[in-house]
Motif scaffolding. Sequence first.
Motif, PDB file in Angstrom:
ATOM      1  N   SER A  59      56.031  79.228   0.015  1.00 44.85           N
ATOM      2  CA  SER A  59      54.986  78.443   0.648  1.00 44.85           C
ATOM      3  C   SER A  59      53.817  78.320  -0.313  1.00 44.85           C
ATOM      4  CB  SER A  59      54.530  79.112   1.950  1.00 44.85           C
ATOM      5  OG  SER A  59      53.526  78.356   2.589  1.00 44.85           O
ATOM      6  N   CYS A  60      53.018  77.278  -0.125  1.00 44.66           N
ATOM      7  CA  CYS A  60      51.844  77.121  -0.983  1.00 44.66           C
ATOM      8  C   CYS A  60      50.765  76.359  -0.229  1.00 44.66           C
ATOM      9  CB  CYS A  60      52.186  76.431  -2.292  1.00 44.66           C
ATOM     10  SG  CYS A  60      53.047  74.870  -2.106  1.00 44.66           S
ATOM     11  N   ILE A  61      49.541  76.520  -0.723  1.00 44.66           N
ATOM     12  CA  ILE A  61      48.400  75.862  -0.102  1.00 44.66           C
ATOM     13  C   ILE A  61      47.615  75.147  -1.190  1.00 44.66           C
ATOM     14  CG2 ILE A  61      47.011  77.990  -0.212  1.00 44.66           C
ATOM     15  CD1 ILE A  61      45.786  77.072   2.522  1.00 44.66           C
ATOM     16  N   GLU A  62      47.298  73.894  -0.926  1.00 46.47           N
ATOM     17  CA  GLU A  62      46.613  73.059  -1.906  1.00 46.47           C
ATOM     18  C   GLU A  62      45.161  73.489  -2.083  1.00 46.47           C
ATOM     19  OE1 GLU A  62      47.831  70.413  -3.561  1.00 46.47           O
ATOM     20  OE2 GLU A  62      49.570  69.676  -2.460  1.00 46.47           O
TER      21      GLU A  62
ATOM     22  N   GLY B  28      43.602  71.866   1.242  1.00 45.91           N
ATOM     23  CA  GLY B  28      44.109  72.955   2.075  1.00 45.91           C
ATOM     24  C   GLY B  28      45.423  72.655   2.760  1.00 45.91           C
ATOM     25  N   SER B  29      46.068  71.547   2.386  1.00 50.66           N
ATOM     26  CA  SER B  29      47.349  71.252   3.020  1.00 50.66           C
ATOM     27  C   SER B  29      48.391  72.272   2.576  1.00 50.66           C
ATOM     28  CB  SER B  29      47.799  69.834   2.683  1.00 50.66           C
ATOM     29  OG  SER B  29      47.895  69.651   1.294  1.00 50.66           O
ATOM     30  N   THR B  30      49.376  72.467   3.414  1.00 52.42           N
ATOM     31  CA  THR B  30      50.343  73.529   3.194  1.00 52.42           C
ATOM     32  C   THR B  30      51.761  72.973   3.064  1.00 52.42           C
ATOM     33  OG1 THR B  30      50.568  73.853   5.574  1.00 52.42           O
ATOM     34  CG2 THR B  30      48.920  75.185   4.445  1.00 52.42           C
TER      35      THR B  30
ATOM     36  N   ILE C 254      51.319  79.940   6.183  1.00 52.03           N
ATOM     37  CA  ILE C 254      50.342  80.286   5.163  1.00 52.03           C
ATOM     38  C   ILE C 254      48.961  79.869   5.643  1.00 52.03           C
ATOM     39  CG2 ILE C 254      50.554  78.098   3.906  1.00 52.03           C
ATOM     40  CD1 ILE C 254      50.268  79.718   1.283  1.00 52.03           C
ATOM     41  N   SER C 255      47.970  80.704   5.365  1.00 55.05           N
ATOM     42  CA  SER C 255      46.603  80.383   5.761  1.00 55.05           C
ATOM     43  C   SER C 255      45.642  81.018   4.766  1.00 55.05           C
ATOM     44  CB  SER C 255      46.308  80.886   7.182  1.00 55.05           C
ATOM     45  OG  SER C 255      46.424  82.295   7.248  1.00 55.05           O
ATOM     46  N   SER C 256      44.399  80.609   4.848  1.00 56.73           N
ATOM     47  CA  SER C 256      43.417  81.144   3.907  1.00 56.73           C
ATOM     48  C   SER C 256      42.131  81.499   4.622  1.00 56.73           C
ATOM     49  CB  SER C 256      43.140  80.127   2.798  1.00 56.73           C
ATOM     50  OG  SER C 256      42.529  78.969   3.326  1.00 56.73           O
TER      51      SER C 256
ATOM     52  N   VAL D  10      44.461  84.824   0.887  1.00 63.21           N
ATOM     53  CA  VAL D  10      45.478  83.938   1.451  1.00 63.21           C
ATOM     54  C   VAL D  10      46.526  84.810   2.129  1.00 63.21           C
ATOM     55  CG1 VAL D  10      47.319  82.315   0.906  1.00 63.21           C
ATOM     56  CG2 VAL D  10      45.084  82.085  -0.194  1.00 63.21           C
TER      57      VAL D  10
ATOM     58  N   ALA E 283      49.929  72.859  -6.204  1.00 63.62           N
ATOM     59  CA  ALA E 283      50.682  73.567  -5.173  1.00 63.62           C
ATOM     60  C   ALA E 283      52.103  73.019  -5.162  1.00 63.62           C
ATOM     61  CB  ALA E 283      50.021  73.379  -3.818  1.00 63.62           C
TER      62      ALA E 283
END
Length: 122
Positions: free
Chosen positions: A49-52, A56-58, A70-72, A79, A102
């Motif tokens: 998983s990744c977050i921009e 902040g898109s995942t 995934i969250s930040s 993260v 990402a």
Amino acid sequence: QVQLVESGGGSVQPGGSLRLSCAFSGFTLDDYAIGWFRQVPGKEREGVSCIESSDGSTHYSDSVKGRFTISSDNAKNTVYLQMNSLKPEDTAAYYCGAGHDANSNYATYFYWGQGTQVTVSS
């Protein structure tokens, strides 16, 4: 100095949950995207998983979509990877990485944490 530190790994039964944390310093999420990867011995590191950094898109791999989130927390420079409905095939060392883009290509990430082990077994 850029640093990433993973935590939260452990042993859990199938169907259980874990929350991994990636605490970072030396940059903000405005600077770099964060990706979670996992690796088992003898295999290539796999994007989970990744977050921009831009919006902040995942993104998620098909193998974890619907189970992992995934969250930040920008205030804590952390993260998270919430992992639910864990399966034995999720067993791996989990790493977080920082890079400009990402994506699921580990070669594009240039800062890494030391990893945290997740074991899913009955």
